[in-house]
Scaffold this active site. Sequence first.
Site, PDB file in Angstrom:
ATOM      1  N   ARG A  53     -37.218  72.272 -16.085  1.00 43.34           N
ATOM      2  CA  ARG A  53     -38.113  73.010 -15.201  1.00 43.34           C
ATOM      3  C   ARG A  53     -38.842  74.056 -16.049  1.00 43.34           C
ATOM      4  O   ARG A  53     -38.579  74.186 -17.235  1.00 43.34           O
ATOM      5  CB  ARG A  53     -37.399  73.617 -13.974  1.00 43.34           C
ATOM      6  CG  ARG A  53     -35.972  73.959 -14.082  1.00 43.34           C
ATOM      7  CD  ARG A  53     -35.654  75.071 -15.003  1.00 43.34           C
ATOM      8  NE  ARG A  53     -36.484  76.230 -14.763  1.00 43.34           N
ATOM      9  CZ  ARG A  53     -36.782  77.138 -15.640  1.00 43.34           C
ATOM     10  NH1 ARG A  53     -36.290  77.044 -16.869  1.00 43.34           N
ATOM     11  NH2 ARG A  53     -37.544  78.175 -15.355  1.00 43.34           N
ATOM     12  N   GLY A  54     -39.752  74.778 -15.401  1.00 41.58           N
ATOM     13  CA  GLY A  54     -40.577  75.720 -16.163  1.00 41.58           C
ATOM     14  C   GLY A  54     -41.864  75.007 -16.574  1.00 41.58           C
ATOM     15  O   GLY A  54     -41.820  73.859 -17.035  1.00 41.58           O
ATOM     16  N   ALA A  55     -42.987  75.716 -16.404  1.00 45.47           N
ATOM     17  CA  ALA A  55     -44.298  75.069 -16.540  1.00 45.47           C
ATOM     18  C   ALA A  55     -44.485  74.323 -17.869  1.00 45.47           C
ATOM     19  O   ALA A  55     -44.868  73.146 -17.893  1.00 45.47           O
ATOM     20  CB  ALA A  55     -45.389  76.131 -16.367  1.00 45.47           C
ATOM     21  N   ARG A  93     -43.903  67.478  -8.976  1.00 42.31           N
ATOM     22  CA  ARG A  93     -43.939  68.912  -8.648  1.00 42.31           C
ATOM     23  C   ARG A  93     -45.402  69.385  -8.680  1.00 42.31           C
ATOM     24  O   ARG A  93     -46.072  69.200  -9.700  1.00 42.31           O
ATOM     25  CB  ARG A  93     -43.086  69.733  -9.635  1.00 42.31           C
ATOM     26  CG  ARG A  93     -41.605  69.356  -9.589  1.00 42.31           C
ATOM     27  CD  ARG A  93     -40.735  70.400 -10.230  1.00 42.31           C
ATOM     28  NE  ARG A  93     -40.730  71.645  -9.472  1.00 42.31           N
ATOM     29  CZ  ARG A  93     -40.243  72.780  -9.934  1.00 42.31           C
ATOM     30  NH1 ARG A  93     -39.733  72.842 -11.153  1.00 42.31           N
ATOM     31  NH2 ARG A  93     -40.265  73.870  -9.191  1.00 42.31           N
ATOM     32  N   GLN A 206     -32.612  80.989 -11.276  1.00 45.24           N
ATOM     33  CA  GLN A 206     -32.948  80.714 -12.685  1.00 45.24           C
ATOM     34  C   GLN A 206     -32.768  81.963 -13.550  1.00 45.24           C
ATOM     35  O   GLN A 206     -32.514  81.858 -14.744  1.00 45.24           O
ATOM     36  CB  GLN A 206     -34.401  80.233 -12.808  1.00 45.24           C
ATOM     37  CG  GLN A 206     -34.674  78.856 -12.240  1.00 45.24           C
ATOM     38  CD  GLN A 206     -35.214  78.953 -10.831  1.00 45.24           C
ATOM     39  OE1 GLN A 206     -34.825  79.835 -10.063  1.00 45.24           O
ATOM     40  NE2 GLN A 206     -36.079  78.037 -10.453  1.00 45.24           N
ATOM     41  N   ASP A 247     -47.006  79.721 -13.525  1.00 49.14           N
ATOM     42  CA  ASP A 247     -47.039  78.267 -13.407  1.00 49.14           C
ATOM     43  C   ASP A 247     -48.467  77.748 -13.294  1.00 49.14           C
ATOM     44  O   ASP A 247     -48.733  76.587 -13.567  1.00 49.14           O
ATOM     45  CB  ASP A 247     -46.206  77.837 -12.204  1.00 49.14           C
ATOM     46  CG  ASP A 247     -44.758  78.228 -12.395  1.00 49.14           C
ATOM     47  OD1 ASP A 247     -44.000  77.422 -12.944  1.00 49.14           O
ATOM     48  OD2 ASP A 247     -44.401  79.383 -12.064  1.00 49.14           O
ATOM     49  N   ASN A 257     -46.486  82.204  -9.643  1.00 48.23           N
ATOM     50  CA  ASN A 257     -45.215  82.234 -10.370  1.00 48.23           C
ATOM     51  C   ASN A 257     -44.098  82.157  -9.338  1.00 48.23           C
ATOM     52  O   ASN A 257     -44.349  82.124  -8.123  1.00 48.23           O
ATOM     53  CB  ASN A 257     -45.114  83.510 -11.224  1.00 48.23           C
ATOM     54  CG  ASN A 257     -43.969  83.439 -12.222  1.00 48.23           C
ATOM     55  OD1 ASN A 257     -43.842  82.466 -12.954  1.00 48.23           O
ATOM     56  ND2 ASN A 257     -43.108  84.438 -12.247  1.00 48.23           N
ATOM     57  N   LYS A 258     -42.880  82.132  -9.807  1.00 47.33           N
ATOM     58  CA  LYS A 258     -41.725  81.975  -8.918  1.00 47.33           C
ATOM     59  C   LYS A 258     -41.781  82.921  -7.730  1.00 47.33           C
ATOM     60  O   LYS A 258     -42.163  84.084  -7.871  1.00 47.33           O
ATOM     61  CB  LYS A 258     -40.449  82.191  -9.747  1.00 47.33           C
ATOM     62  CG  LYS A 258     -39.149  81.982  -9.033  1.00 47.33           C
ATOM     63  CD  LYS A 258     -39.037  80.637  -8.366  1.00 47.33           C
ATOM     64  CE  LYS A 258     -39.216  79.478  -9.311  1.00 47.33           C
ATOM     65  NZ  LYS A 258     -39.290  78.157  -8.628  1.00 47.33           N
TER      66      LYS A 258
HETATM   67  O1  MRU Z   1     -39.194  76.143 -10.303  1.00 48.01           O
HETATM   68  P1  MRU Z   1     -39.205  76.387 -11.775  1.00 48.01           P
HETATM   69  O2  MRU Z   1     -37.910  76.866 -12.331  1.00 48.01           O
HETATM   70  O3  MRU Z   1     -39.818  75.255 -12.562  1.00 48.01           O
HETATM   71  O4  MRU Z   1     -40.232  77.587 -11.839  1.00 48.01           O
HETATM   72  C1  MRU Z   1     -40.904  77.917 -12.946  1.00 48.01           C
HETATM   73  C2  MRU Z   1     -40.395  79.190 -13.423  1.00 48.01           C
HETATM   74  O5  MRU Z   1     -39.370  79.232 -14.024  1.00 48.01           O
HETATM   75  C3  MRU Z   1     -41.115  80.428 -13.179  1.00 48.01           C
HETATM   76  O6  MRU Z   1     -42.007  80.430 -12.179  1.00 48.01           O
HETATM   77  C4  MRU Z   1     -41.601  80.922 -14.519  1.00 48.01           C
HETATM   78  O7  MRU Z   1     -41.713  82.275 -14.465  1.00 48.01           O
HETATM   79  C5  MRU Z   1     -42.895  80.315 -14.947  1.00 48.01           C
HETATM   80  S1  MRU Z   1     -42.676  78.864 -15.794  1.00 48.01           S
HETATM   81  C6  MRU Z   1     -42.916  79.385 -17.365  1.00 48.01           C
END
Ligand code: MRU
Length: 363
Positions: A53-55, A93, A206, A247, A257-258
Amino acid sequence: MNVNGKHFRTIWLGDDRKVVQIIDQRQLPHKFTIEKLRTVEDVAIAIKDMHVRGAGLIGATAGYGMYLAALRAPQKGFDLYLLKAGTMLKETRPTAVNLTAAVNRQLKAISNGRDVKEKRRIALATADRIADEDANFCRRIGEHGVKLIERISRHKKGKTVNVLTHCNAGWLAFVDYGSALAPVYAAHDKGIRVHVWVDETRPRNQGASLTAWELGMHRVPHTIIADNTGGHLMQHGMVDIVITGADRVTRNGDAANKIGTYLKAVAAKDNDIPFYIALPSSTFDFAIADGVREIQIEERNQNEVRYISGLYKGKNVSVLLTPNGSRAKNFAFDVTPARLITGLITERGVCKASRDDIRRLFR
Ligand code: MRU
């Protein structure tokens, strides 16, 4: 970055260059497990169910997914097979733009191949390039972002700089280094005293599980806090700077973002605390301007809110937290409008979250 003293990236190819290896992030922080992905379907599941996960990492994984699809695609109907594989990956996603961008980049690059052999070679080279670029961009984000921390440290005459971050935008969210945490690692490595407030980041935690783990591996002082603590810390002078990842960022500087990031930005503004978003250029979506209206926000299964998981007697277990009959809603991201963002830390430097500044840097 290091895991028990050994350098790891979050994604790499096996020796035969036909298997993609990842760290299964669902098992962290309690277990370090390497998972092998052999097909594009494996890759789609790994992204959708958040083994990765993570962009940035989602983008790199999609790049290698397209390479695995190219390996399996039949000679006849090769292009159609890849197009379908790309569509399947894009549907896993919706919010992180890196995913769509990586798939489209692969499709475009592969279309230049004259035969299947050449197309497969291009798919591999492009996947490697996406991953290497991600690591390189994040390293440079660290180099630019560390100057902000250095400045605060000088201002505080060497006293500890307190950074607050939300979710995980460390190396686990990318191929290496991370975005929001890259400046923190760079500062720590330079001997600057830095401490990180780590938002736990419900519902999937996370922050509590991944950010805390990777900071610990790098021996960066940190403290986990419940998500709602940030405002209190800011009111009492315990936060010097907020740095989060993103993201998807629009050409005007609105940042998805999250979930919960927006509230941190509001609190930071109210307390005059600088609020930065760190991102590689692959996270910009120049096609859109208004983030609140135009960014699709992923809604995930309500059980991620209703249940909570952790270690019990050596095993990862999931337990019900809520009344059995209560429903839950699970929006995974929110959008912080550019007006609340002090600046964007990118691989090309730091700029204001404004259309003109972004355009100047990414002409
Ligand atoms: O749902 P996720 O864990 O894929 O979400 C992404 C993230 O971890 C956050 O939004 C993060 O700050 C940005 S991704 C580099």
